[in-house]
Motif scaffolding. Structure first.
Motif, short mmCIF file in Angstrom:
data_model
loop_
_atom_site.label_atom_id
_atom_site.label_comp_id
_atom_site.label_asym_id
_atom_site.label_seq_id
_atom_site.Cartn_x
_atom_site.Cartn_y
_atom_site.Cartn_z
N GLN A 382 0.81 -1.21 0.00
CA GLN A 382 0.00 0.00 0.00
C GLN A 382 0.84 1.27 0.00
O GLN A 382 0.35 2.35 0.33
CB GLN A 382 -0.94 -0.01 1.21
CG GLN A 382 -2.02 -1.07 1.14
CD GLN A 382 -2.89 -0.92 -0.10
OE1 GLN A 382 -3.42 0.16 -0.38
NE2 GLN A 382 -3.04 -2.00 -0.86
N GLN A 383 2.13 1.15 -0.37
CA GLN A 383 3.01 2.31 -0.47
C GLN A 383 3.40 2.52 -1.93
O GLN A 383 3.61 1.56 -2.68
CB GLN A 383 4.26 2.12 0.38
CG GLN A 383 4.02 2.25 1.87
CD GLN A 383 3.93 3.69 2.32
OE1 GLN A 383 4.76 4.53 1.96
NE2 GLN A 383 2.93 3.99 3.14
N ASP A 460 -3.73 5.09 -0.23
CA ASP A 460 -5.01 5.70 0.15
C ASP A 460 -4.81 7.11 0.68
O ASP A 460 -5.49 7.54 1.62
CB ASP A 460 -5.73 4.83 1.18
CG ASP A 460 -4.92 4.64 2.45
OD1 ASP A 460 -3.76 5.09 2.50
OD2 ASP A 460 -5.46 4.05 3.41
N ILE A 461 -3.90 7.85 0.07
CA ILE A 461 -3.52 9.17 0.57
C ILE A 461 -4.70 10.14 0.62
O ILE A 461 -4.75 11.06 1.43
CB ILE A 461 -2.38 9.75 -0.29
CG1 ILE A 461 -1.73 10.94 0.42
CG2 ILE A 461 -2.85 10.12 -1.70
CD1 ILE A 461 -0.43 11.38 -0.20
N ARG A 603 -4.15 17.28 -6.80
CA ARG A 603 -3.12 17.19 -5.76
C ARG A 603 -1.76 17.50 -6.39
O ARG A 603 -1.34 16.83 -7.35
CB ARG A 603 -3.11 15.81 -5.11
CG ARG A 603 -2.15 15.69 -3.92
CD ARG A 603 -2.22 14.32 -3.26
NE ARG A 603 -1.26 14.21 -2.17
CZ ARG A 603 -1.52 14.48 -0.90
NH1 ARG A 603 -2.73 14.89 -0.55
NH2 ARG A 603 -0.59 14.35 0.03
N CYS A 604 -1.07 18.49 -5.85
CA CYS A 604 0.24 18.93 -6.35
C CYS A 604 1.29 18.76 -5.26
O CYS A 604 1.13 19.30 -4.16
CB CYS A 604 0.20 20.40 -6.77
SG CYS A 604 -0.95 20.73 -8.12
N GLU A 605 2.34 18.01 -5.57
CA GLU A 605 3.47 17.82 -4.66
C GLU A 605 4.75 17.94 -5.47
O GLU A 605 5.07 17.03 -6.25
CB GLU A 605 3.40 16.46 -3.98
CG GLU A 605 2.19 16.27 -3.09
CD GLU A 605 2.04 14.83 -2.63
OE1 GLU A 605 2.55 14.50 -1.53
OE2 GLU A 605 1.42 14.04 -3.36
N GLY A 606 5.47 19.04 -5.29
CA GLY A 606 6.65 19.25 -6.11
C GLY A 606 6.25 19.23 -7.58
O GLY A 606 5.23 19.81 -7.98
N PRO A 607 7.02 18.54 -8.43
CA PRO A 607 6.68 18.51 -9.85
C PRO A 607 5.56 17.52 -10.20
O PRO A 607 5.18 17.41 -11.36
CB PRO A 607 8.00 18.07 -10.51
CG PRO A 607 8.69 17.27 -9.46
CD PRO A 607 8.32 17.89 -8.14
N ARG A 608 5.06 16.79 -9.20
CA ARG A 608 4.04 15.77 -9.46
C ARG A 608 2.63 16.35 -9.29
O ARG A 608 2.31 16.96 -8.28
CB ARG A 608 4.23 14.58 -8.51
CG ARG A 608 3.31 13.40 -8.81
CD ARG A 608 3.50 12.28 -7.79
NE ARG A 608 2.74 11.09 -8.15
CZ ARG A 608 2.60 10.03 -7.37
NH1 ARG A 608 3.19 9.99 -6.18
NH2 ARG A 608 1.89 8.98 -7.77
N ILE A 609 1.78 16.09 -10.29
CA ILE A 609 0.39 16.55 -10.29
C ILE A 609 -0.52 15.35 -10.53
O ILE A 609 -0.34 14.62 -11.52
CB ILE A 609 0.15 17.61 -11.39
CG1 ILE A 609 1.01 18.85 -11.14
CG2 ILE A 609 -1.33 17.98 -11.46
CD1 ILE A 609 1.02 19.83 -12.29
N ARG A 610 -1.49 15.15 -9.64
CA ARG A 610 -2.45 14.06 -9.81
C ARG A 610 -3.87 14.64 -9.86
O ARG A 610 -4.19 15.57 -9.13
CB ARG A 610 -2.33 13.05 -8.68
CG ARG A 610 -1.11 12.16 -8.80
CD ARG A 610 -0.98 11.18 -7.64
NE ARG A 610 -0.35 11.80 -6.48
CZ ARG A 610 -0.07 11.15 -5.36
NH1 ARG A 610 -0.41 9.88 -5.24
NH2 ARG A 610 0.51 11.77 -4.35
N ILE A 611 -4.70 14.03 -10.72
CA ILE A 611 -6.08 14.50 -10.88
C ILE A 611 -7.03 13.31 -10.77
O ILE A 611 -6.78 12.24 -11.36
CB ILE A 611 -6.27 15.20 -12.25
CG1 ILE A 611 -5.42 16.49 -12.31
CG2 ILE A 611 -7.74 15.52 -12.51
CD1 ILE A 611 -5.47 17.19 -13.65
N TRP A 612 -8.10 13.49 -9.99
CA TRP A 612 -9.17 12.50 -9.88
C TRP A 612 -10.48 13.16 -10.31
O TRP A 612 -10.80 14.28 -9.88
CB TRP A 612 -9.33 12.01 -8.46
CG TRP A 612 -8.23 11.12 -7.95
CD1 TRP A 612 -8.22 9.75 -7.92
CD2 TRP A 612 -6.99 11.53 -7.36
NE1 TRP A 612 -7.06 9.28 -7.37
CE2 TRP A 612 -6.28 10.35 -7.01
CE3 TRP A 612 -6.39 12.77 -7.11
CZ2 TRP A 612 -5.02 10.39 -6.42
CZ3 TRP A 612 -5.13 12.81 -6.53
CH2 TRP A 612 -4.45 11.63 -6.19
#
Length: 667
Positions: A382-383, A460-461, A603-612
């Motif tokens: 789960q990591q 599950d962040i 969700r933005c963390e540093g250069p990483r962008i996630r979209i749901w």
């Protein structure tokens, strides 16, 4: 400086040119560099040819001042600047020999070897045997590349007999193929070592191999596996072709860390002498930083071994040949050479099941990928961690890269998964860089125990969201029209929601309502729906964005936008900058009813962008140009901070409605 010795002037000039100070250099010497090299079994020194425009004594002085203990001499080199004497075993007087020995004794330097290429005639007239007598007298090895002769004087059997007779090691080195080198091909070196005594071994000239297009890492590995990796003429080179130029260690394409790590793991202990042929008027230009790089690597390797010996956890090696693959991936070759090919979409999956103990592990991947911009995730239970892949020179060059540190929370069987999240970049028909190429070819994944902090995050962040309202549902407090009142007339509040646009008239140009504050790392959540007569609607949520300042475009925003359009749902667009969609979709265009409430999570963390979108992850993007400029100079580096804004796009009469806007800053 006129009262200083020339070698000290050289040292100081080079140290200051690389940002060091005299005090820092003195401190560096106190760390006893040679002792740290001894711990990993490396004899590190300078090939005196680096000082070909100076002298052997200058090379000895420089080696001593850099904290090294070894020098390799070169045939015919000037011994002292300004004097006629040259290093020639056949002709040096006893007085000259003693002078060299005294110099080495004074500086605590050992001549470990010397380079010479004896001819067939030397073998026939006894000169070669005198050469070996000299080597025995001085307790040094011979680095050489004689013409290959099948039998008789000058053949490898002839040399092996002399090596055994005098107890002298001989290192077969490579020079350029174009110059007629007998050993430009590693296969020939191994052939001449095979079935010969322990005294015959391989020398790798990194520069010449690379300029001939030879993969240095693979050559070193083949020599090491054969038990014949004895010696290096060491340097780094910026590219693996005939145009390659010498550079300091770690700045080129020679996979220096990987090959030395491999040697250390195999307990190989070669002689390593720096030989640089570029900018020889400044012989320490590349040697000085290279010694520092090598010293740091030796400490790291030794420290890792100590930590490993004190840690019950062991490195887990996951080889390509043992992987499970999905989506048409293929495994070629076998054993440690096996490689997973054909990774070119986000539906494909590579996985292993392994036993691992609880703890943190460095994830190290051996791969080839010559294109920029590809990214992948590594999942253990789960990591998960995500990383951007650094390009190799070509598909035949494999290198190792640390992807991050992943936490394995419990001891036992666990699935380790690799999934591509964005394809590498290539130019499309319009000359734009788009994600349409491949993902890496993978040879091995290693899990290396470490005490470093994990960089992975829980799968599950999203469950941990602790957002605060960004919109109070009643007023525009905290929000501003991007173009002042001209923008504000296109936004209103009704029933706890912000409505952008109009259902009564067409929208003449893009309009934005932006936050008063800028945000960098965050998780943003909101709901939206559309009031429009057809599927021509167009809106979106800007983030990490800035107002456009170009004349007549003051209404625009520059930056990322999570789009709201009918034909590409859950997509990321780069507004007013790259004018294109970014990343690679993780799922097919998800279906939803635009007239009902839909949810967006960004969700933005540093250069990483996630979209749901409605709970389905549609994108996992890592920005390739946050640390380095985009190839288009007008774009430059992509900032990772900016405003959040709600958009209504120009076009037909339409309303974009937003509510429940919450944000959590991520530290």
């Amino acid at each position: 400086m006129k009262n200083m010795s020339h070698h000290l002037q050289l040292i100081l000039i080079m140290l200051f040119s690389f940002g060091a100070t005299a005090n820092g250099y003195a401190q560096n010497k106190k760390t006893n560099i040679a002792s740290d090299f001894d711990k990993v079994g490396w004899k590190v020194g300078i090939q005196s040819y680096t000082f070909t425009r100076y002298s052997l004594f200058d090379a000895i002085d420089a080696a001593a001042d850099l904290g090294l203990k070894y020098v390799e001499a070169t045939i015919w080199q000037t011994i002292e600047r300004g004097k006629e004497e040259r290093f020639n075993p056949w002709q040096m007087s006893e007085e000259t020999k003693q002078k060299i020995k005294n110099k080495c004794l004074e500086k605590d330097i050992t001549l470990t070897s010397f380079y010479c290429r004896p001819s067939k005639e030397d073998a026939e007239n006894g000169q070669t045997e005198k050469l070996f007598q000299f080597c025995k007298e001085w307790h040094i090895s011979l680095t050489t590349d004689p013409v290959r002769i099948a039998e008789g004087p000058g053949s490898m059997d002839f040399y092996d007999e002399l090596c055994q007779k005098y107890g002298v090691y001989m290192f077969l080195t490579n020079h350029p193929k174009a110059h007629g080198s007998p050993y430009w091909n590693p296969v020939d070196v191994l052939a001449d070592c095979k079935n010969r005594s322990k005294y015959i071994g391989a020398s790798v000239d990194v520069g010449h191999f690379m300029r001939d297009g030879t993969n240095v890492y693979e050559a070193v590995r083949s020599y090491t596996d054969a038990g014949r990796m004895y010696h290096f003429h060491f340097r780094d080179v910026d590219r693996c072709d005939k145009e390659g130029k010498d550079v300091a260690l770690g700045e080129g394409a020679a996979q220096i860390k990987e090959l030395l790590t491999y040697l250390y793991e195999k307990r190989a202990t070669p002689v390593i002498v720096f030989e640089y042929e570029r900018d020889q008027d400044e012989p320490l230009k590349y040697v000085t930083p290279s010694v520092g790089y090598l010293h740091q690597l030796s400490k790291e390797l030794f420290g890792n071994r100590k930590a490993k010996n004190s840690n019950k956890n062991e490195t887990v090696k996951l080889w390509a040949q043992n992987a499970r693959t999905e989506g048409g991936l293929k495994v070629y070759d076998k054993d440690t050479l096996a490689t997973i090919h054909g990774w070119n979409n986000t539906d494909q999956l590579i996985s292993w099941n392994t036993f691992s103990k609880k703890g943190n592990y460095i994830v190290r991947m051996k791969y080839a990928e010559p294109y920029q911009g590809s990214a992948l995730t590594v999942t253990a239970g789960q990591q998960q961690l995500a990383t951007l892949i650094q390009p190799t020179n070509n598909w035949n060059e494999y290198r190792e890269m640390d992807l991050g540190v992943i936490n394995i929370p419990v001891t036992g069987e666990i699935d380790i998964k690799l999934q591509g999240i964005q394809l590498s970049l290539a130019k499309d028909e319009k000359g734009r860089l788009v994600h349409k190429e491949a993902l890496p070819d993978v040879q091995c994944l290693s899990l290396i125990p470490t005490k470093e902090k994990a960089t992975s995050t829980p799968m599950d962040i999203l469950k941990g969201f602790k957002g605060k309202p960004l919109f109070n549902g009643k007023t525009f407090k905290g929000w501003t029209g991007n173009n002042g009142d001209n923008s504000m007339k296109w936004f209103r509040i009704e029933e706890g929601a912000i409505i952008g646009g109009s259902i009564e008239k067409d929208i003449p140009k893009n309009e934005f309502l932006r936050s008063d504050h800028e945000y960098s790392d965050f998780e943003l959540r909101l709901k939206f729906k559309i009031n429009c007569a057809d599927d021509s609607y167009n809106a979106g949520i800007q983030f990490r964005s800035q107002p456009q300042t170009e004349k007549n475009k003051e209404h625009e925003m520059i930056g990322y936008q999570a789009d709201i359009i009918s034909w590409k749902k859950g997509a990321l667009y780069d507004e007013q900058r790259r004018w294109d969609f970014l990343g690679t979709p993780l799922c097919k265009n998800p279906d939803y009813n635009p007239k009902e409430w839909n949810s967006y999570i960004i969700r933005c963390e540093g250069p990483r962008i996630r979209i749901w979108l409605n709970g389905t992850q549609t994108l996992d993007y890592i920005e390739p140009f946050s640390d380095c400029p985009h190839p288009d100079a007008q774009i430059g580096k992509i900032p990772l901070t900016g405003y959040i804004a709600l958009q209504i796009h120009e076009g037909k009469a339409c309303e974009a409605i937003y509510k429940d806007i919450e944000i959590e800053k991520i530290k």
